[in-house]
Design an enzyme around this catalytic site. Structure first.
Site, short mmCIF file in Angstrom:
data_model
loop_
_atom_site.label_atom_id
_atom_site.label_comp_id
_atom_site.label_asym_id
_atom_site.label_seq_id
_atom_site.Cartn_x
_atom_site.Cartn_y
_atom_site.Cartn_z
N PRO A 9 12.21 -32.03 14.26
CA PRO A 9 11.08 -32.45 12.89
C PRO A 9 11.68 -33.73 12.26
O PRO A 9 12.25 -34.04 11.99
CB PRO A 9 11.59 -31.06 12.86
CG PRO A 9 13.17 -31.33 12.60
CD PRO A 9 13.56 -31.24 14.06
N ASN A 10 10.59 -34.23 12.12
CA ASN A 10 9.82 -34.70 11.58
C ASN A 10 10.40 -36.97 11.75
O ASN A 10 10.30 -37.06 11.24
CB ASN A 10 10.77 -35.17 10.11
CG ASN A 10 10.34 -33.51 9.21
OD1 ASN A 10 8.87 -33.95 9.16
ND2 ASN A 10 11.00 -33.13 8.74
N ARG A 17 8.35 -42.61 6.94
CA ARG A 17 8.64 -42.31 6.63
C ARG A 17 10.47 -43.02 5.86
O ARG A 17 10.95 -42.97 6.40
CB ARG A 17 9.78 -40.68 7.41
CG ARG A 17 10.52 -40.04 7.03
CD ARG A 17 11.10 -39.11 8.41
NE ARG A 17 11.95 -38.06 7.61
CZ ARG A 17 12.89 -37.41 8.29
NH1 ARG A 17 12.86 -37.68 9.63
NH2 ARG A 17 14.03 -36.16 7.77
N TYR A 22 15.14 -44.54 6.80
CA TYR A 22 15.36 -44.67 9.13
C TYR A 22 15.04 -46.10 9.14
O TYR A 22 15.41 -46.32 10.26
CB TYR A 22 15.03 -43.62 9.06
CG TYR A 22 15.18 -42.85 8.67
CD1 TYR A 22 16.09 -41.65 8.90
CD2 TYR A 22 14.40 -41.09 7.29
CE1 TYR A 22 16.86 -40.45 8.41
CE2 TYR A 22 15.12 -40.78 6.77
CZ TYR A 22 16.39 -39.79 7.44
OH TYR A 22 16.29 -38.78 7.00
N ASN A 73 18.93 -36.34 18.71
CA ASN A 73 18.75 -36.40 17.16
C ASN A 73 17.97 -35.10 16.70
O ASN A 73 16.71 -35.42 16.54
CB ASN A 73 17.92 -37.87 17.01
CG ASN A 73 17.92 -38.04 15.20
OD1 ASN A 73 18.61 -36.89 14.65
ND2 ASN A 73 17.64 -38.59 14.66
N ALA A 76 17.15 -32.16 11.01
CA ALA A 76 17.30 -31.13 10.50
C ALA A 76 18.19 -29.75 10.97
O ALA A 76 19.29 -29.91 10.13
CB ALA A 76 16.53 -30.78 9.47
N GLU A 97 25.46 -36.06 20.33
CA GLU A 97 24.75 -35.98 19.33
C GLU A 97 24.64 -37.59 18.75
O GLU A 97 25.69 -38.49 17.74
CB GLU A 97 25.34 -35.27 18.00
CG GLU A 97 24.88 -35.23 17.06
CD GLU A 97 25.22 -34.21 15.71
OE1 GLU A 97 26.28 -33.06 16.26
OE2 GLU A 97 25.43 -34.78 14.80
N HIS A 99 22.61 -39.89 15.15
CA HIS A 99 21.58 -39.88 14.07
C HIS A 99 21.36 -41.55 13.71
O HIS A 99 22.26 -42.09 13.56
CB HIS A 99 22.37 -39.28 12.76
CG HIS A 99 22.52 -37.54 13.17
ND1 HIS A 99 21.05 -37.11 12.86
CD2 HIS A 99 23.69 -37.51 13.24
CE1 HIS A 99 21.85 -35.57 13.64
NE2 HIS A 99 23.15 -35.60 13.42
N ARG A 106 25.51 -38.75 3.46
CA ARG A 106 24.40 -38.20 2.64
C ARG A 106 25.13 -36.61 1.46
O ARG A 106 25.91 -36.54 1.56
CB ARG A 106 23.36 -38.46 3.28
CG ARG A 106 23.32 -39.49 3.70
CD ARG A 106 21.81 -39.53 4.66
NE ARG A 106 20.32 -39.08 4.15
CZ ARG A 106 19.40 -38.42 4.70
NH1 ARG A 106 19.85 -38.44 5.92
NH2 ARG A 106 18.36 -38.32 4.36
C1 DQA Z 1 18.72 -37.13 10.91
C2 DQA Z 1 18.88 -36.94 9.60
C3 DQA Z 1 19.14 -35.20 9.19
O1 DQA Z 1 20.41 -35.56 8.10
C4 DQA Z 1 17.75 -35.12 8.47
O2 DQA Z 1 17.09 -33.86 8.16
C5 DQA Z 1 16.85 -36.10 9.66
C6 DQA Z 1 17.35 -37.36 10.66
C7 DQA Z 1 18.91 -38.66 10.87
O3 DQA Z 1 18.69 -39.24 12.05
O4 DQA Z 1 19.61 -39.92 10.21
O5 DQA Z 1 15.84 -35.62 9.51
O6 DQA Z 1 18.85 -36.90 11.71
#
Ligand code: DQA
Length: 151
Positions: A9-10, A17, A22, A73, A76, A97, A99, A106
């Protein structure tokens, strides 16, 4: 070797964003560049993004028997989703995994991952380069396993 990149998501908002966190690259740019890297190494890479947990679970199920490894990735959902964890473990597809941000630097709720302990490895904090590093790590792991761990 056939690989799957999953984004949660997102991550479709990358580029707009929170660019301080990011970066300015869009997801499309990240995916295109990663597909080119994969292709140059004789691999195929499929990409899928969804804002829905169930859609990610379904995509992991579809990968069973067809995909050699997954880069994920989960956004959240990393910090909340037992369903995505179960899908990854249920299909037994090796995964990395990743990010963009360093989740450990964080908020405390981002320090927990439901995926990390069963991942081949975890990469975080390198911005879009995290995707390249995760690809390299996964491919090395898969090639090493295929050669019986001899290289
Ligand atoms: C993320 C880190 C997550 O905590 C966050 O919710 C994201 C992006 C990252 O790529 O840094 O949506 O996965």
């Amino acid at each position: 070797m056939h690989l799957l990149l999953l984004n949660g998501p997102n991550l479709n908002l990358l580029g707009q964003r929170e660019p301080g966190l990011y970066g300015r690259q869009t997801l499309d740019q990240i995916e295109t560049s990663l597909c080119e890297r994969a292709c140059a190494d004789g691999l195929t890479l499929e990409c899928f993004q969804s804002n829905f947990e169930g859609a990610l679970v379904d995509r992991i199920h579809q990968a069973m028997g067809k995909v050699d490894g997954i880069l994920i990735n989960a956004g959240a959902y990393t910090h909340t989703s037992i369903a995505i964890r179960d899908a990854l473990l249920g299909t037994a597809i090796p995964y990395v995994e990743l990010h963009l941000s360093n989740t450990h630097a964080r908020e405390p709720f981002r320090h927990r991952s439901f995926l990390a302990d069963r991942a081949v490895g975890v990469i975080c904090g390198f911005g879009p380069v995290s995707y390249d590093l995760a690809l390299d790590g996964l491919v090395r792991h898969l090639r090493n396993s295929a050669s019986g761990g001899k290289s």
